[in-house]
Design a protein around this motif. Structure first.
Motif, PDB file in Angstrom:
ATOM      1  N   ARG A   1       1.358  -1.418   0.230  1.00 61.05           N
ATOM      2  CA  ARG A   1      -0.191   0.131   0.053  1.00 61.05           C
ATOM      3  C   ARG A   1       1.124   0.765   0.187  1.00 61.05           C
ATOM      4  NH1 ARG A   1      -4.929   1.435   4.228  1.00 61.05           N
ATOM      5  NH2 ARG A   1      -5.858  -0.401   2.399  1.00 61.05           N
ATOM      6  N   ILE A   2       1.696   1.135   1.220  1.00 64.49           N
ATOM      7  CA  ILE A   2       3.013   2.320   0.448  1.00 64.49           C
ATOM      8  C   ILE A   2       3.490   2.826  -0.463  1.00 64.49           C
ATOM      9  CG2 ILE A   2       4.512   3.610   1.858  1.00 64.49           C
ATOM     10  CD1 ILE A   2       4.031   1.940   4.574  1.00 64.49           C
ATOM     11  N   ILE A   3       3.819   1.437  -0.917  1.00 65.09           N
ATOM     12  CA  ILE A   3       5.024   1.626  -3.118  1.00 65.09           C
ATOM     13  C   ILE A   3       4.059   2.231  -3.287  1.00 65.09           C
ATOM     14  CG2 ILE A   3       6.045   0.647  -4.007  1.00 65.09           C
ATOM     15  CD1 ILE A   3       6.847  -1.973  -2.367  1.00 65.09           C
TER      16      ILE A   3
ATOM     17  N   ALA B   1      -4.072   7.781   4.995  1.00 66.39           N
ATOM     18  CA  ALA B   1      -2.574   8.711   5.332  1.00 66.39           C
ATOM     19  C   ALA B   1      -2.388   8.452   6.370  1.00 66.39           C
ATOM     20  CB  ALA B   1      -3.058   9.904   5.541  1.00 66.39           C
ATOM     21  N   PHE B   2      -3.169   7.320   7.814  1.00 67.09           N
ATOM     22  CA  PHE B   2      -2.735   6.886   9.249  1.00 67.09           C
ATOM     23  C   PHE B   2      -2.121   5.954   8.712  1.00 67.09           C
ATOM     24  CE2 PHE B   2      -6.409   9.611  11.109  1.00 67.09           C
ATOM     25  CZ  PHE B   2      -5.015   9.967  11.985  1.00 67.09           C
ATOM     26  N   ALA B   3      -2.903   4.823   7.552  1.00 69.68           N
ATOM     27  CA  ALA B   3      -1.891   3.672   6.789  1.00 69.68           C
ATOM     28  C   ALA B   3      -0.263   3.358   6.812  1.00 69.68           C
ATOM     29  CB  ALA B   3      -3.021   2.588   6.557  1.00 69.68           C
ATOM     30  N   VAL B   4      -0.307   4.914   6.391  1.00 65.71           N
ATOM     31  CA  VAL B   4       1.054   4.121   6.365  1.00 65.71           C
ATOM     32  C   VAL B   4       1.911   4.999   6.997  1.00 65.71           C
ATOM     33  CG1 VAL B   4       2.527   5.980   4.258  1.00 65.71           C
ATOM     34  CG2 VAL B   4       0.329   5.208   3.145  1.00 65.71           C
ATOM     35  N   ASN B   5       1.587   6.281   7.888  1.00 70.36           N
ATOM     36  CA  ASN B   5       2.047   6.233   9.352  1.00 70.36           C
ATOM     37  C   ASN B   5       2.258   5.601  10.506  1.00 70.36           C
ATOM     38  OD1 ASN B   5       3.257   9.172   8.193  1.00 70.36           O
ATOM     39  ND2 ASN B   5       1.044   9.039   7.499  1.00 70.36           N
ATOM     40  N   GLN B   6       1.238   4.293  10.177  1.00 74.72           N
ATOM     41  CA  GLN B   6       1.272   3.004  11.157  1.00 74.72           C
ATOM     42  C   GLN B   6       2.483   3.147  11.230  1.00 74.72           C
ATOM     43  OE1 GLN B   6      -1.994   2.533  12.935  1.00 74.72           O
ATOM     44  NE2 GLN B   6      -0.142   1.312  13.952  1.00 74.72           N
ATOM     45  N   PRO B   7       3.394   2.269  10.486  1.00 82.02           N
ATOM     46  CA  PRO B   7       4.605   2.170  11.236  1.00 82.02           C
ATOM     47  C   PRO B   7       5.427   2.673  11.967  1.00 82.02           C
ATOM     48  CG  PRO B   7       4.217   1.644   8.787  1.00 82.02           C
ATOM     49  CD  PRO B   7       3.472   2.455   9.298  1.00 82.02           C
ATOM     50  N   ALA B   8       5.341   3.483  11.745  1.00 80.59           N
ATOM     51  CA  ALA B   8       5.960   4.696  12.734  1.00 80.59           C
ATOM     52  C   ALA B   8       5.979   4.724  14.143  1.00 80.59           C
ATOM     53  CB  ALA B   8       6.856   5.958  11.533  1.00 80.59           C
ATOM     54  N   ALA B   9       3.954   4.981  13.728  1.00 78.86           N
ATOM     55  CA  ALA B   9       3.485   5.315  15.218  1.00 78.86           C
ATOM     56  C   ALA B   9       3.845   3.587  15.792  1.00 78.86           C
ATOM     57  CB  ALA B   9       1.770   5.463  14.331  1.00 78.86           C
ATOM     58  N   ARG B  10       3.179   2.756  15.322  1.00 77.45           N
ATOM     59  CA  ARG B  10       3.670   1.388  15.659  1.00 77.45           C
ATOM     60  C   ARG B  10       5.535   1.635  16.962  1.00 77.45           C
ATOM     61  NH1 ARG B  10       2.808  -1.774  12.169  1.00 77.45           N
ATOM     62  NH2 ARG B  10       0.996  -1.568  12.327  1.00 77.45           N
ATOM     63  N   ARG B  11       6.628   2.470  16.230  1.00 73.35           N
ATOM     64  CA  ARG B  11       7.380   1.595  16.918  1.00 73.35           C
ATOM     65  C   ARG B  11       7.006   2.192  18.114  1.00 73.35           C
ATOM     66  NH1 ARG B  11      12.404   0.431  14.321  1.00 73.35           N
ATOM     67  NH2 ARG B  11      11.851  -1.657  13.066  1.00 73.35           N
ATOM     68  N   LYS B  12       6.469   3.606  18.413  1.00 74.00           N
ATOM     69  CA  LYS B  12       6.783   4.414  19.617  1.00 74.00           C
ATOM     70  C   LYS B  12       5.459   4.517  20.455  1.00 74.00           C
ATOM     71  CE  LYS B  12       8.029   9.019  18.670  1.00 74.00           C
ATOM     72  NZ  LYS B  12       8.128  10.597  17.945  1.00 74.00           N
TER      73      LYS B  12
ATOM     74  N   PHE C   1      -3.982  13.527  -0.111  1.00 75.89           N
ATOM     75  CA  PHE C   1      -2.913  12.827   0.835  1.00 75.89           C
ATOM     76  C   PHE C   1      -1.493  13.134   1.137  1.00 75.89           C
ATOM     77  CE2 PHE C   1       0.003   9.935   0.490  1.00 75.89           C
ATOM     78  CZ  PHE C   1      -0.345   8.625   1.662  1.00 75.89           C
ATOM     79  N   GLU C   2      -1.331  14.282   0.369  1.00 77.14           N
ATOM     80  CA  GLU C   2       0.190  14.254   0.574  1.00 77.14           C
ATOM     81  C   GLU C   2      -0.066  15.436   2.166  1.00 77.14           C
ATOM     82  OE1 GLU C   2       2.116  16.346  -2.270  1.00 77.14           O
ATOM     83  OE2 GLU C   2       1.045  15.353  -3.560  1.00 77.14           O
ATOM     84  N   ALA C   3      -1.013  16.305   1.227  1.00 74.93           N
ATOM     85  CA  ALA C   3      -1.359  17.707   2.852  1.00 74.93           C
ATOM     86  C   ALA C   3      -1.664  16.772   4.351  1.00 74.93           C
ATOM     87  CB  ALA C   3      -2.662  18.097   2.858  1.00 74.93           C
ATOM     88  N   PHE C   4      -2.271  15.652   4.278  1.00 72.44           N
ATOM     89  CA  PHE C   4      -2.649  15.213   5.267  1.00 72.44           C
ATOM     90  C   PHE C   4      -1.657  13.419   5.510  1.00 72.44           C
ATOM     91  CE2 PHE C   4      -6.870  14.952   3.690  1.00 72.44           C
ATOM     92  CZ  PHE C   4      -7.659  15.682   5.212  1.00 72.44           C
ATOM     93  N   ASP C   5      -1.096  13.097   4.750  1.00 75.36           N
ATOM     94  CA  ASP C   5       0.388  12.577   5.202  1.00 75.36           C
ATOM     95  C   ASP C   5       1.025  13.424   5.993  1.00 75.36           C
ATOM     96  OD1 ASP C   5       2.272  10.410   5.387  1.00 75.36           O
ATOM     97  OD2 ASP C   5       2.993  11.672   3.273  1.00 75.36           O
ATOM     98  N   ASN C   6       1.513  14.937   5.762  1.00 69.99           N
ATOM     99  CA  ASN C   6       2.495  15.307   5.956  1.00 69.99           C
ATOM    100  C   ASN C   6       1.755  15.765   7.190  1.00 69.99           C
ATOM    101  OD1 ASN C   6       4.207  16.531   4.234  1.00 69.99           O
ATOM    102  ND2 ASN C   6       2.990  17.546   3.030  1.00 69.99           N
ATOM    103  N   LEU C   7       0.415  16.351   7.644  1.00 73.30           N
ATOM    104  CA  LEU C   7       0.424  16.677   8.692  1.00 73.30           C
ATOM    105  C   LEU C   7      -0.146  15.147  10.550  1.00 73.30           C
ATOM    106  CD1 LEU C   7      -2.889  18.428   8.482  1.00 73.30           C
ATOM    107  CD2 LEU C   7      -1.251  19.346   8.667  1.00 73.30           C
ATOM    108  N   ILE C   8       0.452  14.466   9.468  1.00 73.95           N
ATOM    109  CA  ILE C   8       0.215  13.168  10.601  1.00 73.95           C
ATOM    110  C   ILE C   8       1.413  12.690  10.311  1.00 73.95           C
ATOM    111  CG2 ILE C   8      -0.603  10.180  10.485  1.00 73.95           C
ATOM    112  CD1 ILE C   8      -3.027  11.314   8.945  1.00 73.95           C
ATOM    113  N   GLY C   9       2.685  12.206   9.778  1.00 71.24           N
ATOM    114  CA  GLY C   9       3.427  12.359  10.228  1.00 71.24           C
ATOM    115  C   GLY C   9       4.225  13.163  10.693  1.00 71.24           C
TER     116      GLY C   9
END
Length: 269
Positions: free
Chosen positions: A85-87, A124-135, A157-165
């Motif tokens: 999904r990320i790719i 956007a949340f799914a793409v950022n899940q791995p980093a969130a899980r690490r913390k 998506f770019e906008a929300f990915d930036n904010l969530i990231g």
């Protein structure tokens, strides 16, 4: 605690004329080839936008490698699916921006159609899940589904990915990131994303949406910042007829970003 709110003034094209050669884009017919400097600047935006997904992909691949020897196939398959999904999203972002640059268009111009913001947020949340899980960061979302706007799904998506990231990078271990959607006044909808990080200083609120600006808060994940994410998000919001604002949360520590966009009219095709 600072609770001041800043809403950027002015239009996006006027702000980025020097960096993205917007006048060049506006003066050229759609079929004209892009100027070399415009094409180079488009690639710099792509490089920034791919930075977050690439970091998440690296973490996900590492997780897959570690779990391969001590977990069942089902868990590995789920992680591989997340990686796909990320790719896929990275490929879409790259293709869209390069196509705009190739045609001599503003690299942040979009193809407008009805978009459900809830679906874009889920991705956007799914793409950022791995980093969130690490913390050990939790996502808490309260959304009205559907939330329809007239816009470009890839740019949103770019906008929300930036904010969530950003929220993940500045959240403490075990923190919670909240997301709430709902109708706003003036026939708009808004999305509020809050974290439990250090929040904004007063000076940060005045310059948060300018390009190449380093804010006071440091990433708790040790990642550097190019100072472009909030600026790009601001321009995307403005190109959709909306705006973004930043403030500190009134219920405790942390920053809150509010993205407001005009709602799609009923029956929009």
């Amino acid at each position: 605690m600072q609770t001041d709110q800043i809403i950027p003034q002015g239009t996006g094209p006027a702000d980025i004329a020097a960096l993205l050669a917007i006048e060049t884009y506006m003066d050229k017919p759609a079929h004209s080839p892009a100027a070399p400097d415009a094409f180079g600047n488009a690639l710099s935006i792509v490089a920034h936008d791919l930075k977050g997904p690439l970091a998440n992909l690296a973490l996900l691949v590492e997780d897959i490698s570690r779990s391969a020897g001590d977990t069942g196939e089902r868990r590995i398959a789920r992680k591989a699916e997340s990686a796909d999904r990320i790719i896929d999203q990275m490929s879409r972002m790259l293709s869209a921006v390069l196509e705009r640059a190739r045609n001599g268009r503003d690299p942040l111009s979009g193809t407008m159609a009805p978009v459900n913001l809830v679906e874009v947020l889920q991705l956007a949340f799914a793409v950022n899940q791995p980093a969130a899980r690490r913390k050990s960061i939790a996502f808490r979302c309260l959304a009205i589904d559907p939330m329809l706007v007239h816009g470009d799904a890839e740019l949103l998506f770019e906008a929300f990915d930036n904010l969530i990231g950003n929220a993940v990078r500045h959240s403490p271990e075990g923190g919670t990131i909240t997301c709430e959607t709902g109708p706003a006044h003036d026939d708009c909808v808004e999305v509020r994303i809050g974290d439990e990080g250090p929040g904004f200083k007063a000076a940060d609120l005045l310059r948060a949406f300018r390009p190449f600006v380093g804010l006071s808060a440091s990433s708790t994940a040790g990642q550097g910042s190019s100072g472009l994410g909030l600026w790009i998000t601001r321009l995307i919001a403005e190109r959709h007829g909306g705006h973004i604002s930043a403030q500190n949360r009134t219920d405790g520590g942390g920053a809150e970003m509010t993205l407001r966009l005009p709602a799609a009219r009923p029956g929009a095709a």
